[in-house]
Design a protein around this motif. Structure first.
Motif, PDB file in Angstrom:
ATOM      1  N   THR A  17       0.605   5.457   3.172  1.00 44.60           N
ATOM      2  CA  THR A  17       0.260   4.223   2.923  1.00 44.60           C
ATOM      3  C   THR A  17      -1.415   4.115   3.310  1.00 44.60           C
ATOM      4  O   THR A  17      -1.632   4.696   4.302  1.00 44.60           O
ATOM      5  CB  THR A  17       0.837   3.206   3.980  1.00 44.60           C
ATOM      6  OG1 THR A  17       2.242   3.058   3.616  1.00 44.60           O
ATOM      7  CG2 THR A  17       0.374   1.717   3.823  1.00 44.60           C
ATOM      8  N   CYS A  19      -4.341   1.566   4.370  1.00 41.56           N
ATOM      9  CA  CYS A  19      -4.545   0.220   5.223  1.00 41.56           C
ATOM     10  C   CYS A  19      -6.038  -0.048   4.722  1.00 41.56           C
ATOM     11  O   CYS A  19      -6.766   0.674   5.745  1.00 41.56           O
ATOM     12  CB  CYS A  19      -4.001  -0.118   6.263  1.00 41.56           C
ATOM     13  SG  CYS A  19      -2.076   0.087   6.194  1.00 41.56           S
ATOM     14  N   TYR A  23      -5.064  -5.155   3.534  1.00 39.55           N
ATOM     15  CA  TYR A  23      -4.339  -4.876   2.084  1.00 39.55           C
ATOM     16  C   TYR A  23      -3.857  -3.572   2.484  1.00 39.55           C
ATOM     17  O   TYR A  23      -4.277  -2.675   2.911  1.00 39.55           O
ATOM     18  CB  TYR A  23      -5.540  -4.443   1.239  1.00 39.55           C
ATOM     19  CG  TYR A  23      -4.941  -3.916  -0.354  1.00 39.55           C
ATOM     20  CD1 TYR A  23      -4.236  -4.887  -0.824  1.00 39.55           C
ATOM     21  CD2 TYR A  23      -5.410  -2.658  -0.592  1.00 39.55           C
ATOM     22  CE1 TYR A  23      -3.756  -4.247  -2.366  1.00 39.55           C
ATOM     23  CE2 TYR A  23      -4.659  -2.342  -1.553  1.00 39.55           C
ATOM     24  CZ  TYR A  23      -3.864  -2.954  -2.568  1.00 39.55           C
ATOM     25  OH  TYR A  23      -3.458  -2.538  -3.454  1.00 39.55           O
ATOM     26  N   LYS A  24      -2.378  -3.400   1.857  1.00 43.67           N
ATOM     27  CA  LYS A  24      -1.734  -2.084   2.200  1.00 43.67           C
ATOM     28  C   LYS A  24      -1.501  -1.399   0.613  1.00 43.67           C
ATOM     29  O   LYS A  24      -0.745  -2.118  -0.058  1.00 43.67           O
ATOM     30  CB  LYS A  24      -0.519  -1.948   2.935  1.00 43.67           C
ATOM     31  CG  LYS A  24      -0.623  -2.506   4.375  1.00 43.67           C
ATOM     32  CD  LYS A  24       0.888  -2.723   5.008  1.00 43.67           C
ATOM     33  CE  LYS A  24       0.617  -2.854   6.504  1.00 43.67           C
ATOM     34  NZ  LYS A  24       1.775  -2.503   7.176  1.00 43.67           N
ATOM     35  N   TYR A  25      -1.995  -0.462   0.572  1.00 42.76           N
ATOM     36  CA  TYR A  25      -1.865   0.394  -0.710  1.00 42.76           C
ATOM     37  C   TYR A  25      -0.743   1.451  -0.449  1.00 42.76           C
ATOM     38  O   TYR A  25      -1.167   2.416   0.205  1.00 42.76           O
ATOM     39  CB  TYR A  25      -3.175   0.867  -1.048  1.00 42.76           C
ATOM     40  CG  TYR A  25      -3.252   1.641  -2.336  1.00 42.76           C
ATOM     41  CD1 TYR A  25      -2.995   0.986  -3.641  1.00 42.76           C
ATOM     42  CD2 TYR A  25      -3.526   2.912  -2.512  1.00 42.76           C
ATOM     43  CE1 TYR A  25      -2.896   1.878  -4.925  1.00 42.76           C
ATOM     44  CE2 TYR A  25      -3.474   3.768  -3.529  1.00 42.76           C
ATOM     45  CZ  TYR A  25      -3.323   3.325  -4.801  1.00 42.76           C
ATOM     46  OH  TYR A  25      -2.917   4.148  -5.974  1.00 42.76           O
ATOM     47  N   GLN A  26       0.117   1.431  -1.429  1.00 41.79           N
ATOM     48  CA  GLN A  26       1.256   2.438  -1.326  1.00 41.79           C
ATOM     49  C   GLN A  26       0.605   3.587  -2.248  1.00 41.79           C
ATOM     50  O   GLN A  26       0.303   3.042  -3.381  1.00 41.79           O
ATOM     51  CB  GLN A  26       2.734   1.929  -1.755  1.00 41.79           C
ATOM     52  CG  GLN A  26       3.211   0.759  -0.957  1.00 41.79           C
ATOM     53  CD  GLN A  26       3.310   1.419   0.405  1.00 41.79           C
ATOM     54  OE1 GLN A  26       3.625   2.445   0.738  1.00 41.79           O
ATOM     55  NE2 GLN A  26       2.868   0.363   1.476  1.00 41.79           N
ATOM     56  N   CYS A  27       0.854   4.695  -1.913  1.00 44.04           N
ATOM     57  CA  CYS A  27       0.297   5.911  -2.669  1.00 44.04           C
ATOM     58  C   CYS A  27       1.145   7.129  -2.465  1.00 44.04           C
ATOM     59  O   CYS A  27       2.022   7.095  -1.723  1.00 44.04           O
ATOM     60  CB  CYS A  27      -1.174   6.027  -2.275  1.00 44.04           C
ATOM     61  SG  CYS A  27      -1.561   6.479  -0.682  1.00 44.04           S
ATOM     62  N   LYS A  41      -3.905   7.110  -7.208  1.00 42.29           N
ATOM     63  CA  LYS A  41      -4.284   5.814  -7.078  1.00 42.29           C
ATOM     64  C   LYS A  41      -3.929   5.381  -8.549  1.00 42.29           C
ATOM     65  O   LYS A  41      -3.745   5.991  -9.312  1.00 42.29           O
ATOM     66  CB  LYS A  41      -5.999   5.740  -7.058  1.00 42.29           C
ATOM     67  CG  LYS A  41      -6.694   6.157  -8.340  1.00 42.29           C
ATOM     68  CD  LYS A  41      -8.134   6.016  -8.024  1.00 42.29           C
ATOM     69  CE  LYS A  41      -8.613   4.792  -9.098  1.00 42.29           C
ATOM     70  NZ  LYS A  41      -8.395   4.759 -10.299  1.00 42.29           N
ATOM     71  N   SER A  44      -5.065  -0.616 -10.396  1.00 44.18           N
ATOM     72  CA  SER A  44      -5.311  -1.998  -9.494  1.00 44.18           C
ATOM     73  C   SER A  44      -6.193  -1.320  -8.265  1.00 44.18           C
ATOM     74  O   SER A  44      -6.360  -2.153  -7.725  1.00 44.18           O
ATOM     75  CB  SER A  44      -3.924  -2.494  -9.349  1.00 44.18           C
ATOM     76  OG  SER A  44      -3.280  -1.644  -8.509  1.00 44.18           O
ATOM     77  N   PHE A  45      -6.297   0.014  -8.077  1.00 49.87           N
ATOM     78  CA  PHE A  45      -7.102   0.440  -6.826  1.00 49.87           C
ATOM     79  C   PHE A  45      -8.560   0.201  -7.223  1.00 49.87           C
ATOM     80  O   PHE A  45      -9.277   0.831  -7.882  1.00 49.87           O
ATOM     81  CB  PHE A  45      -6.666   1.850  -6.755  1.00 49.87           C
ATOM     82  CG  PHE A  45      -7.550   2.492  -5.606  1.00 49.87           C
ATOM     83  CD1 PHE A  45      -6.676   2.413  -4.285  1.00 49.87           C
ATOM     84  CD2 PHE A  45      -8.492   3.267  -5.289  1.00 49.87           C
ATOM     85  CE1 PHE A  45      -7.064   2.872  -3.098  1.00 49.87           C
ATOM     86  CE2 PHE A  45      -8.918   3.580  -4.416  1.00 49.87           C
ATOM     87  CZ  PHE A  45      -8.401   3.675  -2.864  1.00 49.87           C
TER      88      PHE A  45
END
Length: 121
Positions: A17, A19, A23-27, A41, A44-45
């Motif tokens: 993750t 952060c 915003y938290k981006y799962q990757c 990525k 939408s990144f």
């Protein structure tokens, strides 16, 4: 291509993750070093270069979580590179052991740790 890396990278894939503010981006983590990481990525990144973030991931089959404060240093079509700016003592201990196991060269790891600690004048 001239290789400029000062730290050995090890292939290491697991969910992570990133952060950035709220915003938290799962990757997916792709590789690691003592000085950073490479993550996947999506389209939408849309994070600007030099953004500050926190990367966290849990080691597979354990409850050990590694967290590092990072800066986004480059973005490619399918991945993004992160530079570690700060990491707590527990996380660096686990990261050191993970890299040590994957490098297979304890001397190289100790040289890289020394480079992290002693910045040339």
């Amino acid at each position: 291509m001239n290789e400029r890396r000062q730290f050995s990278r090890v292939l290491f894939s697991c969910p992570a993750t990133l952060c950035i503010d709220e915003y938290k981006y799962q990757c997916q983590l792709l590789d690691l070093s003592l000085h950073g990481a490479l993550i996947t990525k999506s389209d939408s990144f849309l994070v600007p270069i030099h953004s500050k973030a926190v990367l966290s991931f849990t080691l597979p089959d354990s409850t050990v979580e590694i967290k590092m404060q990072v800066e986004l240093c480059h973005v490619e079509q399918q991945h993004a590179g992160l530079i570690c700016e700060h990491i707590d003592i527990d996380s660096i201990s686990h990261l050191k052991r993970l890299i040590e196991l994957n490098l297979g060269d304890e001397g190289l790891l100790h040289r890289e740790l020394a480079h992290l600690i002693h910045v040339p004048e």
